[in-house]
Design a protein around this motif. Sequence first.
Motif, PDB file in Angstrom:
ATOM      1  N   VAL A   1      24.649  36.804  -3.363  1.00 16.21           N
ATOM      2  CA  VAL A   1      24.165  35.785  -3.135  1.00 16.21           C
ATOM      3  C   VAL A   1      23.156  35.102  -4.118  1.00 16.21           C
ATOM      4  O   VAL A   1      22.967  34.211  -5.277  1.00 16.21           O
ATOM      5  CB  VAL A   1      24.944  35.052  -1.684  1.00 16.21           C
ATOM      6  N   LEU A   2      22.250  36.020  -3.652  1.00 16.05           N
ATOM      7  CA  LEU A   2      21.048  35.380  -4.417  1.00 16.05           C
ATOM      8  C   LEU A   2      20.417  35.760  -5.144  1.00 16.05           C
ATOM      9  O   LEU A   2      20.209  35.025  -6.787  1.00 16.05           O
ATOM     10  CB  LEU A   2      19.965  36.584  -3.582  1.00 16.05           C
ATOM     11  N   LYS A   3      21.418  36.926  -5.740  1.00 14.98           N
ATOM     12  CA  LYS A   3      21.258  36.944  -7.238  1.00 14.98           C
ATOM     13  C   LYS A   3      21.847  35.989  -7.951  1.00 14.98           C
ATOM     14  O   LYS A   3      21.467  35.908  -9.277  1.00 14.98           O
ATOM     15  CB  LYS A   3      22.022  39.029  -7.661  1.00 14.98           C
ATOM     16  N   SER A   4      22.842  35.373  -7.425  1.00 13.39           N
ATOM     17  CA  SER A   4      23.787  34.284  -8.268  1.00 13.39           C
ATOM     18  C   SER A   4      22.630  32.836  -8.047  1.00 13.39           C
ATOM     19  O   SER A   4      22.933  32.569  -9.406  1.00 13.39           O
ATOM     20  CB  SER A   4      24.549  34.099  -7.498  1.00 13.39           C
ATOM     21  N   LEU A   5      21.681  33.325  -7.387  1.00 16.16           N
ATOM     22  CA  LEU A   5      21.510  31.418  -7.772  1.00 16.16           C
ATOM     23  C   LEU A   5      20.028  32.561  -8.301  1.00 16.16           C
ATOM     24  O   LEU A   5      19.906  31.465  -9.241  1.00 16.16           O
ATOM     25  CB  LEU A   5      20.725  31.785  -5.800  1.00 16.16           C
ATOM     26  N   ILE A   6      19.060  33.180  -8.536  1.00 17.23           N
ATOM     27  CA  ILE A   6      18.144  33.827  -9.626  1.00 17.23           C
ATOM     28  C   ILE A   6      18.904  33.225 -10.568  1.00 17.23           C
ATOM     29  O   ILE A   6      17.637  32.730 -12.092  1.00 17.23           O
ATOM     30  CB  ILE A   6      17.942  34.903  -8.993  1.00 17.23           C
ATOM     31  N   ALA A   7      20.389  33.859 -10.897  1.00 22.06           N
ATOM     32  CA  ALA A   7      20.235  33.329 -12.411  1.00 22.06           C
ATOM     33  C   ALA A   7      20.594  31.815 -12.366  1.00 22.06           C
ATOM     34  O   ALA A   7      20.335  31.820 -13.880  1.00 22.06           O
ATOM     35  CB  ALA A   7      22.027  34.273 -12.681  1.00 22.06           C
ATOM     36  N   LEU A   8      21.157  31.239 -11.705  1.00 20.15           N
ATOM     37  CA  LEU A   8      21.083  29.860 -11.806  1.00 20.15           C
ATOM     38  C   LEU A   8      19.708  29.708 -12.015  1.00 20.15           C
ATOM     39  O   LEU A   8      19.960  28.523 -13.294  1.00 20.15           O
ATOM     40  CB  LEU A   8      22.001  29.088 -10.998  1.00 20.15           C
TER      41      LEU A   8
END
Length: 628
Positions: A305-312
Motif C-alpha cells: 500500500v505504501l509503495k503504491s502511495l509513494i509511486a503516486l
Amino acid sequence: MALKEDPSSELMGRLVDSVKEISGLPECKNVFKKTHGDLVRRIKLLSPLFEELKDNNEELSEEETKGFELLRTVLGSAKELLKSVVEGSKVYQTLQRDDIADNFNQITEKIEAALGEIPYDKLNLSEEVQEQIELVHAQFRRAKGRPELQDHQLEVDLATAMREKDPDRAILKRLSEKLHLQTIDDLKKESLAFHEMVIAGVGDPGDWFEKLSSLFKKLKDYVQMENPEIDSSEAEKGMIKHRSPVIPDDFRCPISLELMKDPVIVSTGQTYERSCIQKWLDAGHKTCPKTQQTLLHTALTPNYVLKSLIALWCESNGVELPKQSGASRSKKVGSSVSDCDRAAITTLLDKLANGSLEQQRSAAGELRLLAKRNADNRVCIAEAGAIPLLVELLSSTDPRTQEHAVTALLNLSINDINKGTIVNAGAISDIVDVLKNGSMEARENAAATLFSLSVVDENKVAIGAAGAIPALIKLLCDGTPRGKKDAATAIFNLAIYQGNKARAVKAGIVPPLMSLLKDAGGGMVDEALAILAILAGHQEGKVAIGQVDPIPVLIEVIRTGSQRNRENAVAILWSLCTGDSQLLMLAKQFGAEEALKELSESGTDRAKRKAGNILEILKRVDALVNQS
C-alpha cells in the motif's frame, strides 16, 4: 502426449489456487482488520489438505467430492467479500459493520458446514495433515457467531464528526488514525471508493452521501493542517514539478530518512526501507529501531500500500520513481559494477567440491563472510551453485567446517529465493542434525537458519516434522544468551502452525518457558510470554500451562510489565480462566481484579478487551455465589 488431469486433481488445483489468491490479497486496514485477518489465516491453513490430495492424484468418490465442491464455491464468495472489504470505503463499512459482520459470519458457517461434509477418515491423508485439518475445522466451528467489533469510541467519534460543523480536533485525530486516513492520498482513495460504491449501487447511502462528503472535507482540513508539506492543490502541482518537493515523513525510512523504494513492515508494525532494516538485523540487533520493542521475529512483510502511495506521490510531484535494486542486481552479477567477484567464488566452490578437509573448511569460511557482506554476494553465490555443496558439508566430521557451512546457509537464506533453493537441496534434516549434535556456535546458527526458513509457511510443517522442536527446546534450556534467543524466535515462528503447537507441548516446552518467565533478570521474559500466548490457544498447551503454577507470575506481569508483555500475559490468563473456575478463583486470590481494572483502562486495545472479558466472568461468578 500429455496425460489428462483427472477431475479430482483438477478440483484440488482450483482449491489451491483459491487459497493462493486469498493469501495474496492486500492487508485490511479498517474496522474489520481482525475479522478479515482471522478468516484469511484460517483459509490459508486449509492449503496443505488440498496440496496433499492433489499430489496423491487419487480419484475421489462422489461423497468425498461433495464437500470440496462446496468449499470451492464458498471460497469464491469469501474472496469477493475479503476483496470488497479491503477496497471499499472504510467509513461506509464502519457505519454498516453489523451487516458486513453478518456476511463474515455466513461465510464462516458455510466453510464449517462444507468441512463437515468431508469424510477425512476415508481419505488417504498423512497423520500431519489429518491433525491440522481437524484443528482448522474446530477453529471454524468456534468462530461461528458474530465477530468482536466493539469500538464504542469510534462509533461516538464518527457520529459526532458527521453531526457537528466544527468537531474537536481530538475526535478527528482519532478517526484519522483508526480509519487509517492520515494522508491526502488516503483520503483521495477513500473518497473515490465511496463514490464508486454509490455509482455501483452498493447499499443505499441516502443522506449519508452529503454527510460523508462533509466528513471527508473535515478530515482533509485536519490532515492538511497536521501535514502542510504534503498539501498541494492541482494548480500548484505544475509548479512543484519544477522544484524539489518536501518528501512526506511517512514516505521516509526512519533509519536513512530517504524516500523509500522497497518499504517493508517488521513485527512491531513499523515500516522501513528493506535494505536499511536488513543491515540492522544483519548486525545482530533484535529490536525495532524506532520503538525499541523486541522483535518477535525478523520476517519482513512488503508494504504494498505504501509503495503504491509513494509511486503516486512521485508521479504527481514530478519525482523520478526510486528504482528497486534487488531485481536489477541479480542481472548484473559478474559485471564491473557488482561487488561480487565471480571468479573468486568459482574457485571457492571448486575447493568445496574437490578440496582437502582444510581447503573445504577455509572455502566455507570465506563464503560465510561473503554471504554476510551484501545482497549481491548472496545472489551470486547461490547462482554459482554453492548451496548443495554447503548442504553436503553440514554432515562434515570437522566441527569448524560444519559451523562455517550452517552459518553460510544462514546468511544466504536472507535472500527469499535462496530459502527455496536451500530447502529443495534437502537441507532441513541436516540442519536439524547440526542443531542436535553440533558445537554450541553451530547449534545457535542452525536455530537461526531454521527460523529464517520457517518464514515460508510450508517450511514450518517440514521443520516441525523433521524433529527440530525438541532440539530447539534443549537449546532454549542450555544455550548461551544468544542461543536461547535464537531458539525462542525459531520456536515462536514454528508454533504459528497448529501441528507444531502440539509437538512443542509434548516435547515439554512449558516448564522451561515458565522458568524463563520467572527469571526477570535472564532477559527472556518477552520471548517466553510470546510463545506461551500462542500455546495457550491450543487445548494441550492450555492444560500444560495450567499445571505449572502460572497465575502469580502472570498477575505480576499484568501489574508491572511492558505493554506488549501485559497484553500477552492477560491473553494467557484469559485462555486459562475461561471454563476453569478453580484457576479463576485462584487469580482472584492473587489480586487479579485490581490489576485487570487498571489494565482495562491503560492497556492496548487487545489487552483492554481481554481484561474486560475476565472481569465480566468474575462478576458472573460472584453473582452466582451471592445467589447461593
